[in-house]
Each structure stands twice: as C-alpha cells, then as structure tokens.
Design an enzyme around this catalytic site. Sequence first.
Site, PDB file in Angstrom:
ATOM      1  N   ASP A   9       0.859  -1.185   0.000  1.00 29.68           N
ATOM      2  CA  ASP A   9       0.000   0.000   0.000  1.00 29.68           C
ATOM      3  C   ASP A   9       0.899   1.240   0.000  1.00 29.68           C
ATOM      4  O   ASP A   9       1.896   1.284   0.726  1.00 29.68           O
ATOM      5  CB  ASP A   9      -0.891  -0.005   1.251  1.00 29.68           C
ATOM      6  CG  ASP A   9      -2.109   0.885   1.105  1.00 29.68           C
ATOM      7  OD1 ASP A   9      -3.239   0.359   1.165  1.00 29.68           O
ATOM      8  OD2 ASP A   9      -1.937   2.113   0.933  1.00 29.68           O
ATOM      9  N   SER A  68     -10.610   5.428  -5.244  1.00 24.36           N
ATOM     10  CA  SER A  68     -11.923   4.780  -5.206  1.00 24.36           C
ATOM     11  C   SER A  68     -13.115   5.728  -5.097  1.00 24.36           C
ATOM     12  O   SER A  68     -14.246   5.265  -5.055  1.00 24.36           O
ATOM     13  CB  SER A  68     -11.956   3.805  -4.020  1.00 24.36           C
ATOM     14  OG  SER A  68     -11.901   4.518  -2.797  1.00 24.36           O
ATOM     15  N   THR A 119     -15.692  -3.327  -9.771  1.00 18.17           N
ATOM     16  CA  THR A 119     -16.901  -2.716  -9.218  1.00 18.17           C
ATOM     17  C   THR A 119     -18.069  -2.842 -10.185  1.00 18.17           C
ATOM     18  O   THR A 119     -17.864  -2.895 -11.406  1.00 18.17           O
ATOM     19  CB  THR A 119     -16.636  -1.216  -8.932  1.00 18.17           C
ATOM     20  OG1 THR A 119     -17.876  -0.534  -8.782  1.00 18.17           O
ATOM     21  CG2 THR A 119     -15.884  -0.536 -10.069  1.00 18.17           C
ATOM     22  N   ASP A 120     -19.284  -2.849  -9.631  1.00 18.76           N
ATOM     23  CA  ASP A 120     -20.471  -2.866 -10.506  1.00 18.76           C
ATOM     24  C   ASP A 120     -20.601  -1.566 -11.299  1.00 18.76           C
ATOM     25  O   ASP A 120     -21.361  -1.501 -12.265  1.00 18.76           O
ATOM     26  CB  ASP A 120     -21.742  -3.128  -9.689  1.00 18.76           C
ATOM     27  CG  ASP A 120     -22.026  -2.078  -8.630  1.00 18.76           C
ATOM     28  OD1 ASP A 120     -21.196  -1.170  -8.427  1.00 18.76           O
ATOM     29  OD2 ASP A 120     -23.095  -2.171  -7.978  1.00 18.76           O
ATOM     30  N   GLU A 121     -19.844  -0.528 -10.901  1.00 20.19           N
ATOM     31  CA  GLU A 121     -19.972   0.761 -11.593  1.00 20.19           C
ATOM     32  C   GLU A 121     -19.489   0.697 -13.039  1.00 20.19           C
ATOM     33  O   GLU A 121     -19.789   1.584 -13.838  1.00 20.19           O
ATOM     34  CB  GLU A 121     -19.249   1.863 -10.810  1.00 20.19           C
ATOM     35  CG  GLU A 121     -19.827   1.994  -9.416  1.00 20.19           C
ATOM     36  CD  GLU A 121     -19.421   3.247  -8.648  1.00 20.19           C
ATOM     37  OE1 GLU A 121     -19.119   4.273  -9.262  1.00 20.19           O
ATOM     38  OE2 GLU A 121     -19.404   3.171  -7.402  1.00 20.19           O
ATOM     39  N   TYR A 141     -13.805   7.606 -12.504  1.00 22.75           N
ATOM     40  CA  TYR A 141     -13.512   6.440 -11.651  1.00 22.75           C
ATOM     41  C   TYR A 141     -13.944   5.147 -12.340  1.00 22.75           C
ATOM     42  O   TYR A 141     -13.149   4.216 -12.514  1.00 22.75           O
ATOM     43  CB  TYR A 141     -14.219   6.576 -10.286  1.00 22.75           C
ATOM     44  CG  TYR A 141     -14.304   5.279  -9.520  1.00 22.75           C
ATOM     45  CD1 TYR A 141     -13.157   4.656  -9.033  1.00 22.75           C
ATOM     46  CD2 TYR A 141     -15.535   4.644  -9.292  1.00 22.75           C
ATOM     47  CE1 TYR A 141     -13.233   3.446  -8.339  1.00 22.75           C
ATOM     48  CE2 TYR A 141     -15.614   3.441  -8.605  1.00 22.75           C
ATOM     49  CZ  TYR A 141     -14.458   2.841  -8.136  1.00 22.75           C
ATOM     50  OH  TYR A 141     -14.527   1.650  -7.460  1.00 22.75           O
ATOM     51  N   LYS A 149     -11.731   1.916 -13.825  1.00 25.51           N
ATOM     52  CA  LYS A 149     -11.889   0.535 -13.353  1.00 25.51           C
ATOM     53  C   LYS A 149     -12.232  -0.386 -14.531  1.00 25.51           C
ATOM     54  O   LYS A 149     -11.759  -1.518 -14.611  1.00 25.51           O
ATOM     55  CB  LYS A 149     -12.983   0.453 -12.275  1.00 25.51           C
ATOM     56  CG  LYS A 149     -12.642   1.139 -10.962  1.00 25.51           C
ATOM     57  CD  LYS A 149     -11.474   0.511 -10.216  1.00 25.51           C
ATOM     58  CE  LYS A 149     -11.800  -0.847  -9.637  1.00 25.51           C
ATOM     59  NZ  LYS A 149     -10.647  -1.349  -8.830  1.00 25.51           N
TER      60      LYS A 149
HETATM   61  P1  NAD Z   1     -10.094   2.780  -0.323  1.00 22.65           P
HETATM   62  O1  NAD Z   1      -9.984   4.084  -1.042  1.00 22.65           O
HETATM   63  O2  NAD Z   1     -10.657   2.740   1.059  1.00 22.65           O
HETATM   64  O3  NAD Z   1      -8.636   2.105  -0.219  1.00 22.65           O
HETATM   65  C1  NAD Z   1      -7.747   2.109  -1.278  1.00 22.65           C
HETATM   66  C2  NAD Z   1      -6.380   1.708  -0.733  1.00 22.65           C
HETATM   67  O4  NAD Z   1      -5.466   1.649  -1.838  1.00 22.65           O
HETATM   68  C3  NAD Z   1      -5.784   2.708   0.266  1.00 22.65           C
HETATM   69  O5  NAD Z   1      -5.198   2.032   1.344  1.00 22.65           O
HETATM   70  C4  NAD Z   1      -4.715   3.450  -0.546  1.00 22.65           C
HETATM   71  O6  NAD Z   1      -3.645   3.927   0.242  1.00 22.65           O
HETATM   72  C5  NAD Z   1      -4.278   2.355  -1.510  1.00 22.65           C
HETATM   73  N1  NAD Z   1      -3.707   2.904  -2.739  1.00 22.65           N
HETATM   74  C6  NAD Z   1      -4.230   3.887  -3.529  1.00 22.65           C
HETATM   75  N2  NAD Z   1      -3.408   4.126  -4.557  1.00 22.65           N
HETATM   76  C7  NAD Z   1      -2.357   3.262  -4.451  1.00 22.65           C
HETATM   77  C8  NAD Z   1      -1.211   3.019  -5.228  1.00 22.65           C
HETATM   78  N3  NAD Z   1      -0.968   3.717  -6.336  1.00 22.65           N
HETATM   79  N4  NAD Z   1      -0.370   2.046  -4.833  1.00 22.65           N
HETATM   80  C9  NAD Z   1      -0.605   1.326  -3.693  1.00 22.65           C
HETATM   81  N5  NAD Z   1      -1.667   1.538  -2.908  1.00 22.65           N
HETATM   82  C10 NAD Z   1      -2.543   2.493  -3.295  1.00 22.65           C
HETATM   83  O7  NAD Z   1     -10.877   1.828  -1.315  1.00 22.65           O
HETATM   84  P2  NAD Z   1     -11.913   0.650  -0.991  1.00 22.65           P
HETATM   85  O8  NAD Z   1     -13.253   1.223  -0.837  1.00 22.65           O
HETATM   86  O9  NAD Z   1     -11.341  -0.215   0.043  1.00 22.65           O
HETATM   87  O10 NAD Z   1     -11.890  -0.123  -2.395  1.00 22.65           O
HETATM   88  C11 NAD Z   1     -10.958  -1.170  -2.631  1.00 22.65           C
HETATM   89  C12 NAD Z   1     -11.193  -1.719  -4.017  1.00 22.65           C
HETATM   90  O11 NAD Z   1     -12.518  -2.224  -4.130  1.00 22.65           O
HETATM   91  C13 NAD Z   1     -11.036  -0.684  -5.127  1.00 22.65           C
HETATM   92  O12 NAD Z   1     -10.383  -1.297  -6.204  1.00 22.65           O
HETATM   93  C14 NAD Z   1     -12.467  -0.321  -5.496  1.00 22.65           C
HETATM   94  O13 NAD Z   1     -12.548   0.053  -6.852  1.00 22.65           O
HETATM   95  C15 NAD Z   1     -13.171  -1.639  -5.240  1.00 22.65           C
HETATM   96  N6  NAD Z   1     -14.591  -1.546  -4.874  1.00 22.65           N
HETATM   97  C16 NAD Z   1     -14.981  -0.739  -3.847  1.00 22.65           C
HETATM   98  C17 NAD Z   1     -16.326  -0.713  -3.485  1.00 22.65           C
HETATM   99  C18 NAD Z   1     -16.809   0.131  -2.334  1.00 22.65           C
HETATM  100  O14 NAD Z   1     -18.016   0.213  -2.095  1.00 22.65           O
HETATM  101  N7  NAD Z   1     -15.926   0.770  -1.560  1.00 22.65           N
HETATM  102  C19 NAD Z   1     -17.260  -1.495  -4.180  1.00 22.65           C
HETATM  103  C20 NAD Z   1     -16.814  -2.320  -5.214  1.00 22.65           C
HETATM  104  C21 NAD Z   1     -15.473  -2.334  -5.547  1.00 22.65           C
HETATM  105  P1  TYD Z   2     -20.540   6.956  -2.512  1.00 20.71           P
HETATM  106  O1  TYD Z   2     -20.452   6.435  -1.117  1.00 20.71           O
HETATM  107  O2  TYD Z   2     -19.602   8.031  -2.940  1.00 20.71           O
HETATM  108  O3  TYD Z   2     -20.438   5.685  -3.474  1.00 20.71           O
HETATM  109  P2  TYD Z   2     -20.701   5.575  -5.084  1.00 20.71           P
HETATM  110  O4  TYD Z   2     -20.866   6.918  -5.661  1.00 20.71           O
HETATM  111  O5  TYD Z   2     -19.441   4.930  -5.554  1.00 20.71           O
HETATM  112  O6  TYD Z   2     -21.911   4.734  -5.223  1.00 20.71           O
HETATM  113  O7  TYD Z   2     -22.005   7.497  -2.737  1.00 20.71           O
HETATM  114  C1  TYD Z   2     -23.127   6.654  -2.583  1.00 20.71           C
HETATM  115  C2  TYD Z   2     -24.359   7.443  -2.985  1.00 20.71           C
HETATM  116  O8  TYD Z   2     -24.550   8.514  -2.040  1.00 20.71           O
HETATM  117  C3  TYD Z   2     -24.235   8.126  -4.349  1.00 20.71           C
HETATM  118  O9  TYD Z   2     -25.503   8.081  -4.982  1.00 20.71           O
HETATM  119  C4  TYD Z   2     -23.860   9.550  -4.015  1.00 20.71           C
HETATM  120  C5  TYD Z   2     -24.545   9.794  -2.700  1.00 20.71           C
HETATM  121  N1  TYD Z   2     -23.877  10.754  -1.766  1.00 20.71           N
HETATM  122  C6  TYD Z   2     -24.609  11.793  -1.198  1.00 20.71           C
HETATM  123  O10 TYD Z   2     -25.809  11.972  -1.457  1.00 20.71           O
HETATM  124  N2  TYD Z   2     -23.955  12.656  -0.342  1.00 20.71           N
HETATM  125  C7  TYD Z   2     -22.638  12.500  -0.042  1.00 20.71           C
HETATM  126  O11 TYD Z   2     -22.087  13.351   0.733  1.00 20.71           O
HETATM  127  C8  TYD Z   2     -21.921  11.404  -0.590  1.00 20.71           C
HETATM  128  C9  TYD Z   2     -20.466  11.202  -0.281  1.00 20.71           C
HETATM  129  C10 TYD Z   2     -22.579  10.549  -1.458  1.00 20.71           C
END
Ligand code: NAD
Ligand code: TYD
Length: 339
Positions: free
Chosen positions: A33, A85, A125-127, A153, A157
């Site tokens: 990381d 992310s 991601t589903d996005e 984003y 991905k």
């Molecule tokens: P996050 O932003 O909480 O964590 C990302 C981590 O990656 C951090 O620890 C950061 O320091 C590290 N990082 C960033 N750039 C880096 C680099 N260049 N080299 C090494 N480390 C680096 O993200 P998250 O929410 O834990 O998401 C993790 C993964 O899951 C991502 O690939 C995201 O696209 C995917 N994902 C997230 C969600 C969600 O709801 N959070 C849903 C589906 C998929």
């Molecule tokens: P987010 O947690 O950023 O995830 P993603 O956009 O990847 O789905 O946002 C979830 C939903 O919440 C999205 O529709 C945007 C909305 N949102 C708000 O309404 N207010 C906020 O301050 C944030 C961060 C997100």
Amino acid sequence: MKIVVTGGAGFIGGNFVHYIINKYKDYKIICVDSLTYAGNMETLDSVKDNPNFSFYKIDIADREEVFNMFENEKPDIVVNFAAESHVDRSIEDPGIFLKTNVMGTGVLLDACRKYGIKRYHQVSTDEVYGDLPLDRPDLFFTEETPLHTSSPYSASKASADLLVGAYYRTFKVPVTISRCSNNYGPYHFPEKLIPLMIANALNDKELPVYGTGENVRDWLYVEDHCRAIDLIIHKGTVGEVYNIGGHNERTNLEVVKTILRELGKSEDLIKYVTDRAGHDMRYAIDPTKINNELGWLPTTTFDEGIKKTIKWYLDNRHWWENIISGEYQNYYEKMYGSR
Ligand code: NAD
Ligand code: TYD
C-alpha cells in the site's frame, strides 16, 4: 500460500487482511500500500505484529518497486484492491485514477507475467456497467451486461478490467475479476456516504444529500465481499468474471434516514445539495452466477449490517476522528463548503 494484498491499508483491503489472517493460520500475507490519504496503518494495528504479516509501502504503478517485491516474495496469489476509489474525487482530478487504477494494474499484471502466479484477482466494481433506470426495478447487472461507464472512476476501473482480460487471453496470466456493489462496514473512509453521514450525525452537522436522494445503491456488508473473494481465489474458474451483490437496494434517502433513526437524531439535519455531475441512478447486482457456481450468498442483511456498522463507529471514534480532524477538513470545505 503467500498472498499479496494491495490496498490493504484501505477499507475493503483492510477487512480482507483481517479476514484472511483469522481464517488461514498458515498463510503469509504481504500487504502492499502506498498509504495515500485513504490508507491508514491504524486499520492494521491488530495484525501488524503477526509473524504471518508483512508490509511494503509501495506504489503499484512503480514498476521497479513492484518487481523487487515480487522478486523477494514470489507470491502465489495477488488480490488487487489498490485504487483511487471515490467518484467525487475522480470528477475533480481524473489523472491519478488513470495512473493508479489503469497503469498500476498493468504493472502488477506484468510482474505476474514475469515471475509467474497461481492467481491474479482484480477487485472491480459494478460501476463498470453504468447505471439502471429507476422505473425498471426488473433490471439487474449480470456478467453479460455491457461495460458502459459514467465517471472517470468507473472508466478507469473498466479499463483495468479490459487489461486483465487481455493478459488472460494473450499471455495466459491466470486471472479472475469480481464486480461488487457498494460496500459498508468497519474502517470505511468517511468521504463515502454511510460513514460520512454517521460522522456528521454524531457531530450534529448537516447531512449533505446529493440531488433528490432518490438514487439507489445495492449495499453489501464488507465481510460478505471478503468471503466472496476468498471463494473466487480458491474455487473460481480462471478467466471468469463474478458479480457480487445481495439484493439490498436502498435509496440514499432511506439510508440517511435509517442512520438518523438509529442514532436518535432529527431528520432536520438533512440538507439537499447540488447533485453530483453524471450521477448514476441505480446499481443492482444479479448474483446468480456466484451463487450457482460457488455457493456464495450474503449473510448480513442491510438492517443488521447498518446496526453493526454504526456500533463500530461509536466504539472506534478515535479511528475516524483522527481522519476528519486532519487534511480531510480541507477536502470537506472544498467539496461541500459552497455546495
Ligand atoms: P479505499 O480508497 O478505502 O482504499 C484504497 C487503498 O489503496 C488505500 O489504502 C490506498 O492507500 C491504496 N492505494 C491507492 N493508490 C495506491 C497506489 N498507487 N499504490 C498502492 N496503494 C494504493 O478503497 P476501498 O473502498 O477499500 O476499495 C478497494 C477496491 O474495491 C477498489 O479497487 C475499489 O474500486 C473496489 N470496490 C470498492 C467498493 C466500495 O463500495 N468501496 C465497491 C466495489 C469495488
Ligand atoms: P458513494 O459512497 O460516494 O459511493 P458511489 O458513488 O461509488 O456509489 O455514494 C453513494 C451514494 O450517495 C451516491 O448516490 C452519491 C450519494 N452521496 C450523497 O448523497 N452525499 C454525499 O455526501 C456522498 C459522499 C454521497
């Protein structure tokens, strides 16, 4: 087994490190990381002295450092969580999303090619499927749904996913990809909807809901995601994509109101603010494939998961208060100050 977990100091990667270290007592975990704003060593406090755990502060886009790490460790499995992310940040500054999410994935794949690997797993991601209309609740994302991205984003991905597929077909790197819906749970960085709303409500600050709050997300408790990835890396078929989600759809407004209710706070804290540019309306996963092939189903309902999550934020105030008292203040002011 030696598993490299990239992004292990982040939200889902951190939960995955805890999950694997508890479940597989003989596995070596190598956390990689670069500790961006989203990476937090406190998330790894309870495992950092475990003899099966080691940590490399490396940028996954740094070819030399990544290759050196592979040379030293010769991992069996790589699970790539490392990414930029946050959609809102990608709208402000797309460049770093291309570097980490696309170029970084490319470097990891090259290292897998050079040093050999049993499995490279890409956490997607589903996005990447874009969004679904609100008036068609019968529609869901399947693995066959075309990629159709909305934000920098999701475009980054999707690009990474295409690269992973290309390395499988062209170079026979043994890959799998998972595309999961929105996660929530412990260690979630408070720029995202659920932890941001919990933190603001606890501090009696306004809860900024984008647009009308009607957008729908399909929420999955993070541990269910970790379990799905565990199944895929051990039993999934190489070259395949697996969607992960559990039919826990909620509008943003429902989520926010649930949080307020659980915390005993007034709905007057809700403030409707300018909508996100290009805001996706609805995400909803069809998890039939992972259910049929690997027997995965989510075990935590949204109603249980949100209670557990709120309790975690109440019990671990130091974790998120440390974050929101620092650089986060500038971020918050920039994103929400005049919204
Ligand atoms: P996050 O932003 O909480 O964590 C990302 C981590 O990656 C951090 O620890 C950061 O320091 C590290 N990082 C960033 N750039 C880096 C680099 N260049 N080299 C090494 N480390 C680096 O993200 P998250 O929410 O834990 O998401 C993790 C993964 O899951 C991502 O690939 C995201 O696209 C995917 N994902 C997230 C969600 C969600 O709801 N959070 C849903 C589906 C998929
Ligand atoms: P987010 O947690 O950023 O995830 P993603 O956009 O990847 O789905 O946002 C979830 C939903 O919440 C999205 O529709 C945007 C909305 N949102 C708000 O309404 N207010 C906020 O301050 C944030 C961060 C997100």
